[in-house]
Design a protein around this motif. Structure first.
Motif, PDB file in Angstrom:
ATOM      1  N   CYS A   1       0.793  -1.247   0.000  1.00  0.00           N
ATOM      2  CA  CYS A   1       0.000   0.000   0.000  1.00  0.00           C
ATOM      3  C   CYS A   1       0.818   1.287   0.000  1.00  0.00           C
ATOM      4  CB  CYS A   1      -0.953   0.006   1.181  1.00  0.00           C
ATOM      5  SG  CYS A   1      -2.447  -0.939   0.862  1.00  0.00           S
ATOM      6  N   MET A   2       2.129   1.210   0.241  1.00  0.00           N
ATOM      7  CA  MET A   2       2.910   2.449   0.176  1.00  0.00           C
ATOM      8  C   MET A   2       3.248   2.834  -1.261  1.00  0.00           C
ATOM      9  SD  MET A   2       5.339   2.232   3.499  1.00  0.00           S
ATOM     10  CE  MET A   2       6.419   3.626   3.128  1.00  0.00           C
ATOM     11  N   VAL A   3       3.042   1.916  -2.191  1.00  0.00           N
ATOM     12  CA  VAL A   3       3.368   2.220  -3.592  1.00  0.00           C
ATOM     13  C   VAL A   3       2.211   2.997  -4.207  1.00  0.00           C
ATOM     14  CG1 VAL A   3       3.883   1.226  -5.848  1.00  0.00           C
ATOM     15  CG2 VAL A   3       4.803   0.170  -3.776  1.00  0.00           C
ATOM     16  N   SER A   4       2.468   4.228  -4.593  1.00  0.00           N
ATOM     17  CA  SER A   4       1.413   5.041  -5.212  1.00  0.00           C
ATOM     18  C   SER A   4       1.533   4.943  -6.731  1.00  0.00           C
ATOM     19  CB  SER A   4       1.520   6.487  -4.754  1.00  0.00           C
ATOM     20  OG  SER A   4       2.607   7.089  -5.405  1.00  0.00           O
ATOM     21  N   GLU A   5       0.617   5.615  -7.429  1.00  0.00           N
ATOM     22  CA  GLU A   5       0.594   5.463  -8.888  1.00  0.00           C
ATOM     23  C   GLU A   5       1.615   6.329  -9.604  1.00  0.00           C
ATOM     24  OE1 GLU A   5      -3.526   6.010  -9.686  1.00  0.00           O
ATOM     25  OE2 GLU A   5      -3.950   3.965  -9.003  1.00  0.00           O
ATOM     26  N   ASP A   6       2.297   7.189  -8.858  1.00  0.00           N
ATOM     27  CA  ASP A   6       3.215   8.129  -9.497  1.00  0.00           C
ATOM     28  C   ASP A   6       4.660   7.639  -9.345  1.00  0.00           C
ATOM     29  OD1 ASP A   6       4.797  10.187 -10.248  1.00  0.00           O
ATOM     30  OD2 ASP A   6       3.662  11.745  -9.188  1.00  0.00           O
ATOM     31  N   PRO A   7       5.209   6.987 -10.393  1.00  0.00           N
ATOM     32  CA  PRO A   7       6.541   6.388 -10.255  1.00  0.00           C
ATOM     33  C   PRO A   7       7.628   7.431  -9.995  1.00  0.00           C
ATOM     34  CG  PRO A   7       5.723   6.199 -12.524  1.00  0.00           C
ATOM     35  CD  PRO A   7       4.616   6.772 -11.723  1.00  0.00           C
ATOM     36  N   LEU A   8       7.475   8.618 -10.563  1.00  0.00           N
ATOM     37  CA  LEU A   8       8.511   9.636 -10.373  1.00  0.00           C
ATOM     38  C   LEU A   8       8.566  10.083  -8.923  1.00  0.00           C
ATOM     39  CD1 LEU A   8       8.263  11.850 -13.568  1.00  0.00           C
ATOM     40  CD2 LEU A   8      10.100  10.291 -12.870  1.00  0.00           C
ATOM     41  N   GLU A   9       7.376  10.281  -8.354  1.00  0.00           N
ATOM     42  CA  GLU A   9       7.331  10.698  -6.965  1.00  0.00           C
ATOM     43  C   GLU A   9       7.884   9.600  -6.055  1.00  0.00           C
ATOM     44  OE1 GLU A   9       3.468  11.421  -5.124  1.00  0.00           O
ATOM     45  OE2 GLU A   9       4.656  11.234  -3.274  1.00  0.00           O
ATOM     46  N   MET A  10       7.580   8.348  -6.403  1.00  0.00           N
ATOM     47  CA  MET A  10       8.084   7.229  -5.600  1.00  0.00           C
ATOM     48  C   MET A  10       9.611   7.227  -5.606  1.00  0.00           C
ATOM     49  SD  MET A  10       5.449   5.737  -4.394  1.00  0.00           S
ATOM     50  CE  MET A  10       6.314   4.518  -3.484  1.00  0.00           C
ATOM     51  N   LYS A  11      10.164   7.415  -6.791  1.00  0.00           N
ATOM     52  CA  LYS A  11      11.627   7.374  -6.926  1.00  0.00           C
ATOM     53  C   LYS A  11      12.262   8.538  -6.145  1.00  0.00           C
ATOM     54  CE  LYS A  11      15.180   5.381  -8.154  1.00  0.00           C
ATOM     55  NZ  LYS A  11      15.523   4.054  -7.688  1.00  0.00           N
ATOM     56  N   ARG A  12      11.554   9.699  -6.167  1.00  0.00           N
ATOM     57  CA  ARG A  12      12.066  10.856  -5.425  1.00  0.00           C
ATOM     58  C   ARG A  12      12.037  10.585  -3.923  1.00  0.00           C
ATOM     59  NH1 ARG A  12       9.616  14.612  -8.704  1.00  0.00           N
ATOM     60  NH2 ARG A  12       7.765  14.518  -7.390  1.00  0.00           N
ATOM     61  N   THR A  13      10.931  10.013  -3.450  1.00  0.00           N
ATOM     62  CA  THR A  13      10.786   9.783  -2.003  1.00  0.00           C
ATOM     63  C   THR A  13      11.692   8.656  -1.516  1.00  0.00           C
ATOM     64  OG1 THR A  13       8.459  10.193  -2.490  1.00  0.00           O
ATOM     65  CG2 THR A  13       8.999   9.667  -0.216  1.00  0.00           C
ATOM     66  N   PHE A  14      11.817   7.617  -2.338  1.00  0.00           N
ATOM     67  CA  PHE A  14      12.602   6.447  -1.899  1.00  0.00           C
ATOM     68  C   PHE A  14      13.693   6.128  -2.927  1.00  0.00           C
ATOM     69  CE2 PHE A  14       8.178   5.631  -0.346  1.00  0.00           C
ATOM     70  CZ  PHE A  14       8.430   5.893   0.992  1.00  0.00           C
ATOM     71  N   PRO A  15      14.740   6.958  -2.967  1.00  0.00           N
ATOM     72  CA  PRO A  15      15.768   6.753  -3.998  1.00  0.00           C
ATOM     73  C   PRO A  15      16.526   5.435  -3.846  1.00  0.00           C
ATOM     74  CG  PRO A  15      16.436   8.461  -2.432  1.00  0.00           C
ATOM     75  CD  PRO A  15      15.018   8.125  -2.115  1.00  0.00           C
ATOM     76  N   MET A  16      16.480   4.857  -2.649  1.00  0.00           N
ATOM     77  CA  MET A  16      17.216   3.603  -2.432  1.00  0.00           C
ATOM     78  C   MET A  16      16.467   2.391  -2.981  1.00  0.00           C
ATOM     79  SD  MET A  16      15.131   4.457  -0.002  1.00  0.00           S
ATOM     80  CE  MET A  16      15.716   5.456   1.357  1.00  0.00           C
ATOM     81  N   VAL A  17      15.233   2.591  -3.461  1.00  0.00           N
ATOM     82  CA  VAL A  17      14.458   1.462  -3.984  1.00  0.00           C
ATOM     83  C   VAL A  17      14.689   1.329  -5.490  1.00  0.00           C
ATOM     84  CG1 VAL A  17      12.132   0.526  -4.320  1.00  0.00           C
ATOM     85  CG2 VAL A  17      12.722   1.662  -2.165  1.00  0.00           C
ATOM     86  N   ASP A  18      15.023   0.111  -5.911  1.00  0.00           N
ATOM     87  CA  ASP A  18      15.289  -0.119  -7.340  1.00  0.00           C
ATOM     88  C   ASP A  18      14.020  -0.415  -8.113  1.00  0.00           C
ATOM     89  OD1 ASP A  18      18.351  -0.282  -7.281  1.00  0.00           O
ATOM     90  OD2 ASP A  18      17.731  -1.644  -5.679  1.00  0.00           O
ATOM     91  N   TYR A  19      13.125  -1.156  -7.491  1.00  0.00           N
ATOM     92  CA  TYR A  19      11.909  -1.574  -8.203  1.00  0.00           C
ATOM     93  C   TYR A  19      10.675  -1.292  -7.355  1.00  0.00           C
ATOM     94  CZ  TYR A  19      15.581  -4.658 -10.086  1.00  0.00           C
ATOM     95  OH  TYR A  19      16.738  -5.172 -10.591  1.00  0.00           O
ATOM     96  N   PHE A  20       9.654  -0.712  -7.991  1.00  0.00           N
ATOM     97  CA  PHE A  20       8.357  -0.540  -7.330  1.00  0.00           C
ATOM     98  C   PHE A  20       7.338  -1.348  -8.123  1.00  0.00           C
ATOM     99  CE2 PHE A  20      10.714   3.397  -6.799  1.00  0.00           C
ATOM    100  CZ  PHE A  20      10.607   3.635  -5.447  1.00  0.00           C
ATOM    101  N   PHE A  21       6.452  -2.049  -7.445  1.00  0.00           N
ATOM    102  CA  PHE A  21       5.344  -2.654  -8.178  1.00  0.00           C
ATOM    103  C   PHE A  21       4.113  -2.719  -7.294  1.00  0.00           C
ATOM    104  CE2 PHE A  21       5.618  -6.981  -6.382  1.00  0.00           C
ATOM    105  CZ  PHE A  21       6.913  -6.978  -5.889  1.00  0.00           C
ATOM    106  N   PRO A  22       2.907  -2.511  -7.906  1.00  0.00           N
ATOM    107  CA  PRO A  22       1.693  -2.514  -7.100  1.00  0.00           C
ATOM    108  C   PRO A  22       1.391  -3.900  -6.552  1.00  0.00           C
ATOM    109  CG  PRO A  22       1.192  -2.079  -9.425  1.00  0.00           C
ATOM    110  CD  PRO A  22       2.663  -2.264  -9.334  1.00  0.00           C
ATOM    111  N   ALA A  23       0.680  -3.937  -5.403  1.00  0.00           N
ATOM    112  CA  ALA A  23       0.334  -5.211  -4.785  1.00  0.00           C
ATOM    113  C   ALA A  23      -0.416  -6.087  -5.770  1.00  0.00           C
ATOM    114  CB  ALA A  23      -0.535  -4.963  -3.555  1.00  0.00           C
TER     115      ALA A  23
END
Ligand code: SAH
Ligand code: SF4
Length: 417
Positions: A81-103
């Motif tokens: 649930c912490m993964v939102s629909e905006d990949p750019l914002e996710m990358k900005r908030t969590f730069p240490m994360v390599d991959y984001f994917f929705p549940a």
């Protein structure tokens, strides 16, 4: 061979997601490890339902950032649930994360990983998601924003998955969704949860079926009757009340009154005798007065649930309650209310469990831990007992010799020992 580590918090949907990911990565030849220090890939299955859950993930991410500084080959993936629909914002908030994917999605990076090894054996008691997302928009809840609208899996796909799990050793399946009552309304021929239960009841080798969570406003007559008549469906139901006061319920946008909730509980208890009911309660919702909280305690005292999952209200940015209402119940008062709720419920659970003393219960044996076998009875109660035989995955009859608020202890009856 590469190693992976999974960290999971939150609801049973997340537990199921973690099990699914374990299967996927082990199929790719990855080996599970207990600590991130030994992993090549760390997967975080996150929860945003309360701020405290989010903080546990951000703390983990800070540790992983340090680990990555010393070991740049480490890969970090975030889902839930912490993964939102905006990949750019996710990358900005969590730069240490390599991959984001929705549940529930297939992590796209998995295709880049080698391997084709057979997956592990599934758990004896396993979880199968049947519907993702939620259309309800309870005013406090972030789930509809993060998990999106309701999407049901086709009935035949679920039946096929359950058959596979059973053929590989699962004996109990819990069907999962934020609101399983909504199952099927978005599918072409609109099957409902009762249809799905009927289809699964006949699966050879499947001893037990459970499902959660049920929204009280959507419990249908048909579902209640179906529960009562299918042999594999266990007499258990999680029916979150959230509050015991009409004014609070209305501001929560739950869609039922306390009188309706009580009538529903009566009806279910009559149709499915002996059913074990559990509920969820939020304390300290904005504007919740002391008398309104007393109404919640009264509901809990009257209805005598087998378990109550209590939580202090946590404002979630973007939700209606966070935007419109002031979070005006002091933290210390919220905690005091939670403690009172828990104290009341601990007493009730101890009394309910004490009734089983001296009786025989059917236990599905799940695991051997610290010298004891652990399993659950049909009501979902945890039961521990000793035996030198390998009983994993079997149904046994246990005579209960000791009880407490959280679990039962007993002995194998003669027939089984
Ligand atoms: N779909 C389920 C619950 C999903 S969230 C239902 O309708 O009840 C799981 C539990 O977290 C909820 O039952 C609720 O008690 C709690 N919860 C959700 N949002 C919360 C918030 N903002 N603060 C505190 N608890 C919350
Ligand atoms: Fe959240 Fe309400 Fe949906 Fe449950 S039913 S997931 S509490 S919005």
């Amino acid at each position: 061979m590469p190693n992976y580590h999974i960290f999971t918090i939150g609801c049973q949907m997340n537990q199921a997601e973690a099990e699914r990911l374990e299967g996927l990565f082990e199929q790719k030849g990855y080996l599970p490890v207990d600590v991130p220090e030994e992993a090549d890939l760390v997967l975080l299955v996150s929860c945003a339902v309360r701020q405290s859950a989010e903080e546990r993930i951000t703390n983990r991410l800070a540790i992983l950032k340090k680990l990555k500084a010393g070991r740049p080959s480490l890969r970090v993936a975030l889902t839930g649930c912490m993964v939102s629909e905006d990949p750019l914002e996710m990358k900005r908030t969590f730069p240490m994360v390599d991959y984001f994917f929705p549940a529930g999605a297939l992590p796209s990076f998995i295709d880049d990983l080698p391997g084709d090894i057979l997956p592990n054996k599934p758990e004896v008691a396993t979880h199968v998601p049947i519907i993702q997302g939620c259309d309800n928009f309870c005013s406090y809840c972030i789930v509809p924003y993060r998990r999106g609208r309701e999407r049901s899996r086709p009935l035949q796909e679920i039946v096929a998955e359950v058959k596979t799990l059973v053929s590989r050793g699962s004996r109990e399946v819990t069907l999962l969704g934020q609101n399983v009552n909504a199952y099927g309304h978005d599918l072409p021929d609109q099957p409902d949860l009762a249809d799905l239960l009927v289809a699964l009841d006949g699966v050879e080798g499947l001893y037990r079926l459970r499902f959660l969570t049920n929204h009280p406003k959507d419990m249908s007559r048909r579902l209640i009757d179906t529960m009562g008549r299918l042999a594999s469906v266990c007499p258990t139901l999680n029916l979150p009340a959230q509050a015991g006061d009409n004014e609070v319920l209305s501001r929560m946008r739950r869609g039922y009154t306390i009188a309706e909730y009580r009538a529903l509980v009566d009806d279910i208890r009559q149709s499915v005798p002996g059913i074990a009911l559990t509920t969820d309660i939020i304390v300290g919702f904005p504007g919740e007065t002391a008398p309104q909280f007393e109404n919640t305690l009264k509901l809990i005292a009257d209805l005598r649930f087998n378990a109550v999952h209590g939580a202090v209200y946590s404002p979630r940015p973007g939700t209606e309650a966070a935007e419109k209402f002031e979070d005006d119940v002091l933290k210390i008062e919220k905690e005091r209310r939670l403690a009172r709720l828990e104290e009341l419920q601990t007493g009730i659970a101890a009394e309910i469990n004490a009734f089983t003393l001296g009786s025989n219960v059917e236990v599905l044996v799940e695991e051997y831990v610290k010298g004891k076998w652990r399993g659950r009875d049909r009501h979902g109660k945890l039961v521990f007992f000793k035996s030198t035989r390998d009983l994993k995955g079997q149904l046994v009859t246990i005579s209960i010799t000791a009880t407490g608020p959280w679990s039962l202890r007993g002995e194998l009856t003669d027939a089984d020992s």
